[in-house]
Scaffold this active site. Structure first.
Site, PDB file in Angstrom:
ATOM      1  N   LYS A 111       0.751  -1.133  -0.067  1.00 44.91           N
ATOM      2  CA  LYS A 111       0.176  -0.099   0.033  1.00 44.91           C
ATOM      3  C   LYS A 111       0.852   1.150  -0.094  1.00 44.91           C
ATOM      4  CE  LYS A 111      -3.891  -2.220   0.704  1.00 44.91           C
ATOM      5  NZ  LYS A 111      -3.719  -3.781   1.141  1.00 44.91           N
TER       6      LYS A 111
HETATM    7  C1  LIG Z   1      -4.311  -4.820   0.878  1.00 43.60           C
HETATM    8  C2  LIG Z   1      -3.754  -6.130   0.957  1.00 43.60           C
HETATM    9  C3  LIG Z   1      -4.146  -7.270   0.033  1.00 43.60           C
HETATM   10  C4  LIG Z   1      -5.136  -7.170  -0.963  1.00 43.60           C
HETATM   11  O1  LIG Z   1      -5.182  -5.977  -1.969  1.00 43.60           O
HETATM   12  P1  LIG Z   1      -6.332  -5.648  -2.819  1.00 43.60           P
HETATM   13  O2  LIG Z   1      -5.949  -4.503  -3.503  1.00 43.60           O
HETATM   14  O3  LIG Z   1      -7.228  -5.187  -1.773  1.00 43.60           O
HETATM   15  O4  LIG Z   1      -6.978  -6.792  -3.422  1.00 43.60           O
HETATM   16  C5  LIG Z   1      -3.409  -8.324   0.064  1.00 43.60           C
HETATM   17  N1  LIG Z   1      -2.366  -8.441   1.143  1.00 43.60           N
HETATM   18  C6  LIG Z   1      -2.026  -7.424   1.877  1.00 43.60           C
HETATM   19  C7  LIG Z   1      -0.806  -7.493   2.691  1.00 43.60           C
HETATM   20  C8  LIG Z   1      -2.710  -6.160   1.813  1.00 43.60           C
HETATM   21  O5  LIG Z   1      -2.285  -5.247   2.539  1.00 43.60           O
END
Ligand SMILES: *Cc1c(COP(=O)(O)O)cnc(C)c1O
Length: 458
Positions: A111
């Site tokens: 993120k």
């Molecule tokens: C947010 C997240 C996901 C999922 O990603 P999406 O874009 O919501 O499908 C998977 N793994 C981790 C560690 C995340 O923080």
């Protein structure tokens, strides 16, 4: 470039509009009215670039009217200067797995890659120049900390982060509730991530409240996040120097894997996109059977994927339904009134041309972490392990890149359970374990959240 809504393609928005709003009026999601399509020569040129140059080229397609290219380049450089790795991401070979590490940013999950850029875009686009912006975001654990790291102490910005109370890992919570400045408000909602996301979406759709607090959003439905995530699909594809590449992506809200789909639509010849889910397997069910039916959220050891309403799936539907906005709208109406919708056989087949989907249980996830540790002395986090598990179901796909979505330290308790090992905090995490955690517990309703926000900003 203009943007449209998945539920009404006659609407027209600028990049700045969609950046600020997050969600289209009427509840649809924003998409560009057309996508850049790279030729073979273009791809050849792009493959020579370093990460920041590549990010500039790709992101510029989507915001060229608002941001000058040389300034975008500086913005990107600044955004990634806090990363441990100068090339931002890292493609590693672990046995026969191609692991794309996306967790070298300040809060140890992928993120950060979009959120750092978004933080600087708020300043560049002067979104909070004359009037304070109140950003409200729902998190299943990682978006929140990434947003806090990117937006802490920015002028004229308040950030309200809703996370599901007691449903995220200790380190996830610890990072979120200790690193923020005075403009950060952590709200623990007595409910699931889906409840948090529903509240945020509904507040966005309440025009009077949205206007009253000058509300903005940075959830994964924000298109700006997707465009930053497209970059690493190109980058890792080029690194492999092989024309038969698929990606396995630990998936929740369908944002990260959707970025891969957009990369493919832009001309990157990706073979398959493999959706890895945990027990909350709505995406696995819709892709394999055509029925999209949210269930109640079941807690798992991969909390960032404990999601039943995968919002970005609507963006795939728009293309699968041949850009028929009225049909997207009618399926979404079915979802609201009957709590499900069904796709036709030919639509499922169209999805299956690009996607595969596999459910990985907690037991399998634990044993994958243990197995990789025993065989390679390398530790992966549980989310990444679901991606490895899903990739293992395919023997003849050629190279598969598994997206490493979080650093294992963020899920130390689970890693310890799987391997018996205690993990040390990575150096690039600046966490003060003794600092008092600051968050407020709020009931699971729109009115309670609204009152909380209004109470803080008066
Ligand atoms: C947010 C997240 C996901 C999922 O990603 P999406 O874009 O919501 O499908 C998977 N793994 C981790 C560690 C995340 O923080």
């Amino acid at each position: 470039m203009n943007y449209i809504s998945t539920r009404d393609k006659s609407l027209k928005f600028s990049f700045k509009d969609i950046f600020l709003r997050g969600l289209a009026p009427g509840g649809g999601l924003f998409l560009p009215s057309k996508l850049k399509k790279y030729s073979k020569e273009d791809l050849n040129h792009l493959s020579q670039l370093n990460y920041n140059e590549l990010a500039t080229e790709i992101i510029f397609n989507f915001c060229s009217e608002e941001i000058k290219k040389d300034e975008l380049s500086l913005l990107i450089e600044k955004s990634y200067s806090c990363f441990k790795n100068k090339e931002v991401v890292n493609l590693k070979k672990i046995g026969d797995i191609n692991l794309l590490e996306l967790y070298d940013g300040p809060t140890l999950a992928f993120k950060d890659i979009a959120m750092q850029v978004i933080g600087n875009m708020y300043d560049y686009l002067e979104i909070a120049k004359d009037k304070t912006v109140n950003i409200v975001v729902a998190t299943s654990g990682d978006t929140g900390s990434a947003a806090i790291a990117a937006l802490s102490n920015r002028k004229n910005i308040n950030l309200f982060v809703l996370h599901p109370h007691n449903k995220i890992s200790n380190i996830q919570r610890k990072i979120m509730t200790t690193i923020g400045g005075d403009n950060i408000y952590n709200i623990a909602i007595e409910g699931s991530f889906d409840d948090c996301q529903k509240i945020v979406k509904e507040l966005f759709n309440e025009d009077s409240f949205r206007a009253k607090i000058n509300m903005s959003g940075v959830n994964s439905i924000n298109w700006a996040r997707i465009i930053c995530q497209i970059v690493y699909y190109f980058y890792s594809f080029f690194k492999l120097k092989n024309n038969n590449v698929s990606f396995s992506v630990p998936t929740g809200n369908f944002g990260d894997i959707y970025a891969g789909y957009v990369a493919k639509k832009m001309g990157l010849p990706i073979n398959k996109l493999i959706v890895a889910t945990n027990k909350n397997d709505i995406l696995q069910r819709v892709i394999n059977t055509g029925e999209y039916k949210p269930d109640t959220v079941k807690p798992t050891i991969t909390p960032s994927m404990d999601i039943q309403v995968a919002s970005n799936f609507e963006r795939l539907l728009y293309y699968i339904l041949d850009e028929k906005d009225s049909r997207v709208e009618s399926l979404m109406k079915d979802l609201a009134s009957k709590s499900l919708f069904n796709l036709e056989k030919k639509e499922i087949n169209k999805i299956k041309k690009d996607f595969e989907a596999v459910k990985v249980t907690d037991e399998e996830t634990l044993s994958i972490i243990d197995e990789i540790y025993n065989e390679h002395k390398f530790i992966i986090d549980p989310h990444t392990a679901t991606g490895v598990g899903a990739a293992k179901s395919f023997k003849n796909l050629g190279d598969i890149v598994v997206l490493g979505t979080a650093h294992p330290y963020k899920f130390s308790d689970t890693v310890k359970k799987a391997t018996g090992k205690n993990l040390d905090s990575p150096e690039h995490l600046k966490l003060n374990m003794d600092k008092k955690e600051i968050f407020d517990i709020v009931g699971n309703s729109n009115s309670e959240v609204k009152n909380y926000i209004l109470g803080k900003i008066k």
